[in-house]
Design an enzyme around this catalytic site. Structure first.
Site, short mmCIF file in Angstrom:
data_model
loop_
_atom_site.label_atom_id
_atom_site.label_comp_id
_atom_site.label_asym_id
_atom_site.label_seq_id
_atom_site.Cartn_x
_atom_site.Cartn_y
_atom_site.Cartn_z
N GLY D 152 59.25 -26.51 -41.28
CA GLY D 152 60.16 -27.28 -40.44
C GLY D 152 61.03 -26.37 -39.60
O GLY D 152 61.19 -25.18 -39.89
N CYS D 153 61.58 -26.94 -38.56
CA CYS D 153 62.36 -26.14 -37.61
C CYS D 153 63.63 -25.59 -38.25
O CYS D 153 63.87 -24.38 -38.23
CB CYS D 153 62.67 -26.97 -36.36
SG CYS D 153 63.36 -28.60 -36.70
N TYR D 154 64.45 -26.48 -38.80
CA TYR D 154 65.66 -25.99 -39.48
C TYR D 154 65.28 -25.02 -40.59
O TYR D 154 65.93 -23.99 -40.79
CB TYR D 154 66.41 -27.15 -40.13
CG TYR D 154 67.15 -28.08 -39.20
CD1 TYR D 154 68.18 -27.61 -38.38
CD2 TYR D 154 66.86 -29.44 -39.17
CE1 TYR D 154 68.89 -28.49 -37.57
CE2 TYR D 154 67.56 -30.31 -38.36
CZ TYR D 154 68.58 -29.84 -37.55
OH TYR D 154 69.28 -30.70 -36.76
N ALA D 155 64.23 -25.40 -41.33
CA ALA D 155 63.86 -24.60 -42.49
C ALA D 155 63.47 -23.18 -42.09
O ALA D 155 63.75 -22.21 -42.79
CB ALA D 155 62.71 -25.28 -43.24
N THR D 156 62.83 -23.05 -40.94
CA THR D 156 62.48 -21.72 -40.44
C THR D 156 63.73 -20.89 -40.17
O THR D 156 63.85 -19.75 -40.63
CB THR D 156 61.65 -21.86 -39.14
OG1 THR D 156 60.41 -22.51 -39.45
CG2 THR D 156 61.39 -20.51 -38.50
#
Lengths: 348, 348, 348, 348
Positions: D152-156
């Site tokens: 995921g974007c935030y997770a990255t």
């Protein structure tokens, strides 16, 4: 008869906001306005507000503000901190009461002026005398004050979000605040850094762990809590003109429930005209407050006692000029909401 | 072996765009880049493009650009008009070929420099020699040129929109153009006027009836039409960073139909890599072109022969640096689209 | 005692603006508000304005609006044109006076409803009766009207810009208008086309040569000029929430000077509270008017008699709800500026 | 010969980004693209990228993707999680390797699918098999994988900011993350909530303490730390189209200095093409990364051991399609940066 008010430093974004609010205020009159930038121009032409005065240069404005024949009861300073630092004692010496919108008299510990304002503070006695004008927390002291230090924009949002909860928090855990502000918070300036091209589409943090509102928040919350309070504060610059959103994280003490939090907020702000409690942390948005003197607060509590409290204000209104009007009203014995209750949201 | 290129004035928005394009170009090498603002900083750090050079101060850059040992074939000037005015003859005197992105050598009639550039032009012979580098209209002259005057951003959009139709218009009626530009068109500058707070949410016209691209457009269209062309031009400042939309109004000559217009555009731009014909005037948007070297053109014809032609470009690419690369490619005998065909739209 | 007013269709952007203005109006009372979207919710919660009523569903609101016991003097419709088309005759039949903010009763020639509104107009007699509520041009007819058709947003800006000059123009030359509007002009809607991602950074024209305000403008200007007036109108969608800027081009008749133009504007608008004449075409910006009921107009005249007149309004205020309040005030015999003069610009 | 790739779900913002990247990739070929929204339209017309294929409906695309004659080596899913949940096992069963950009196979503990995705996960064996495709942390496992779950974007952003420091943190203190994302993160949708008028000028938090990336981050950091990691995560919706900034707070273990932090970051990311270490927390901005596959990270350490680490990425590139290309390259044995190193910042 209307009370006569002087505004020094009327051409910044805060000064213009303050001017407009004063002109629309039913019980006061803008008698003097200074702006070195707009000397001799009409206040109405610059602000759209139907004032009859023209901008004076600083020296002339100060003279007018203290002239007994002009009868200005209160002088409001929307000047930078170093200018306020010098002007406040001169105005007090002439018997004027002062509301200072800069940070020059907000902190009791002069050491912070060296570390956070690059200012060697020369009026330490006044730091002790100045009343910190956050009415929802310290209302009783504002009315009789000779000198009111109007709170900072971030500091207003964060203190209103956290003050009611201090007794419920784990005193050992640090409070963490990420706050995001629109660019009017930086003032009116000619700067490539604040140009449309550089700001639009961007977001960045600034003054990380070294913003001057951090000690201000710690001082205010400590006064409420009766103990020292430790804050980590990171401000961010947002591609909007107006508005602050402060997301505050704290750890509830063991055994404290969401209901306790709800009750604490309700107790603290029931009856407050300018604090609006939202049904949840997700129902707090800049659009709810921009243009108004309201602080909107919502919160969530996690399964492990972690608290997220989010506050939104208009940095130029509740975060500056509007709150200064609350203080003015209290100092003059007027209704605290005079000139402020009818403000409408700018959101379509 | 890659051709070596110098860029003078590399730190403006146009200069940075040009730098990035040159660094990504498969057949040329950025050998020299000047920026008095960023002297000694690495080009890569400032632009993100993997260049190996550092910015030189202007004097050092000029020296390097004309140094036979350095072998720069072409010098590209992204300097203000008054600087270009001085630099062009010096560079030509050293045997360098020049692409000037300013307006300093675009107009043949020196009188316009006094009226529209506040510049007393001292190199009138070069005005006659300079080739106006709008490849879609004047391609054949660019290749052998010693000095190419790269067109203005508005001027590019308007000329591409109108040039194919000049033979179809009522020659007595005035052409009217309202054009809207993003703020990078004004360059990188520290200015309150271009601050985020002043630009966001706003729109206004500027230089009404007195913009320096008006004579440039009239000159270019007259060259195509073989008669004088009369333009009313009103530019507007838009709250976006990049992009120009030019809405052009003209009157078709009696008997000219929409099919004639369609055919004229098709004939003019069939095979042009950087002109995209839209199915209608409403299918032309900044989002279609921002980030690319394309000019997108759409049109509508009213019942009374009124024509509306709308062109959109990225002011920094087809309106400046990208078009300069087209000219560079033509001058070097490379494929005209080299380094330009793969540019992608910035629109998500 | 305050006059009681009903608003039907209160949840669009125009409806919310109208609601806020009515609640803040000193001499009227919002007695009924309908919104099928927000049925039973409190008006205060949705708008921030301290109203005591809740939203009714359409049917209940209509019943309340015509109930003699409720005593609503005027019903204001902020409904789509097809809804207004049906509602107006029903409300009139019950003896209510109506201000319709849609286009359903603006045009005298029913043919335009087929061509521009996809509406087969069934109440042609009312088209003849309806008064076009642009007070600065047709004030005398508004006061006694039973049905006022509140002008369109673009139509307001363009007519105010051009009406004073019609006698000075070359009657044979077409008037050309490029107008740019913020997205609230399209109403509140769930649409990918109006999503932030699609609008931010973009500009495009729409309804080129076929916008429904074109016949409205031509009708209004013809009424002033006493002759037919031919307009080419191109609207554009702007990445701002509120505000319209209309750039209008016309040809002055031979012998007409800039002084004649100045005098005509001055004569037309001297004493008008809601028209502000700017010192020039470049001093007209959305920021000057957004949040207010003002139309700001500036102009330039070229050497060949070409005129550029630029008008700016807030599409939701002078272009809709604010102008409706002017009409309401006139119909009720109140001061025309009541509830409107104190509105402040949203620009910091 | 170029490897043939299929993209399913090609019309979302992520799908379009992925399509463009694949078309520009030197070593792969976009062989199949599905979009129920754009069936039969040309990919080139919709994306501007010179692809030769047209969009297929989902069923046809799946058939083509598994057709041995078509030879697609890898199928990339830019579909919603519930669609990916179903498609992945079908594609694997046909022998295709899959990169899934949704969250459907990111979490090992199926319970989170019920709590955070409203999905009863039916392919638990695949959750154990799927490789979490964050190359900077788990590169070795990606190459041979049959199924890669693209992060995921935030997770990255959060994992890249914190992973190098886990051994330096006080293991008892909670990590707090406030993250701000542009609206393309919410996907292409017709929604009033994401309209320009509702988003511009606003900021709000959403899914407070209940965002589906919270368990994803905790899982990833736990895998690196070899112990459980506790995160408080608050996402905010930002008025920009693209970009994520994540401000992460943690407490350093006693005795850990700023130099230790610097060394840890340097060790972790030296040689990483897509992580850029900034000189400080204030030198990390969306403008640095938008358009590129880079994650930029900066940090500050306070006097009491409090750490602030800020990471910025483009949510559509390093946060989705670009990272998927890294994974694709690894799976195909290509250079990891192929098709990604030349991407330029969109900032002027």
């Amino acid at each position: 008869m209307k009370k006569r008010i002087a505004v020094i430093g009327a051409s910044g974004y805060t000064g213009v906001e303050l001017t407009r609010l004063l002109v629309a205020h039913p019980d006061v009159e803008l008698a003097v306005a200074s702006s070195d930038r707009w000397v001799s121009e009409s206040v109405e032409a610059r602000t759209g507000a139907p004032a009859s005065v023209r901008y004076l240069a600083l020296a002339a404005a100060l003279e007018a503000a203290v002239d007994p024949a002009r009868g200005c009861e209160i002088v409001m300073l929307a000047t930078p901190a170093d200018a306020s630092h010098e002007l406040v004692p001169r105005l007090l010496a002439h018997g004027r009461r002062v509301i200072d919108l800069s940070g020059a008299y907000r902190l009791r510990d002069a050491a912070f002026y060296a570390s956070h304002y690059a200012l060697s503070h020369g009026h330490i006695g006044l730091l002790a005398e100045a009343v910190y004008g956050l009415p929802e927390l310290f209302r009783a002291r504002v009315g009789p004050a000779r000198l009111v230090a109007n709170p900072g924009c971030y500091a207003t949002a964060v203190q209103l979000a956290l003050a009611p909860l201090l007794a419920l928090l784990d005193a050992d855990s640090r409070i963490i605040v990420d706050a995001m502000s629109g660019v009017t918070g930086a003032g009116r300036k000619a700067s490539e850094e604040f140009s449309f091209t550089e700001i639009a589409g961007d977001l960045r943090a600034y003054r990380v762990l070294r913003h001057q509102h951090e000690p201000e928040i710690e001082q205010g919350l400590a006064a409420v809590a009766g103990r020292s309070v430790d804050i980590t504060f990171v401000p961010h610059l947002l591609p909007v003109a107006r508005g602050i959103l402060a997301t505050c994280h704290a750890q509830l003490a063991p055994g404290i429930s969401r209901d306790d939090v709800n009750a604490a907020y309700d107790r603290a702000y029931r009856g407050e005209a300018f604090v609006a409690l939202a049904p949840g942390a997700e129902q707090v948005a800049l659009h709810d407050v921009v243009g108004t003197n309201r602080c909107r607060i919502g919160w969530a509590v996690g399964a492990r006692g972690e608290l997220v409290a989010i506050a939104a204000i208009d940095n130029l209104v509740k975060g500056a000029a509007g709150q200064a009007l609350q203080n003015l009203n209290l100092m003059l014995g007027l209704d605290e909401g005079a000139g402020l209750l009818g403000l409408r949201s700018f959101h379509p």
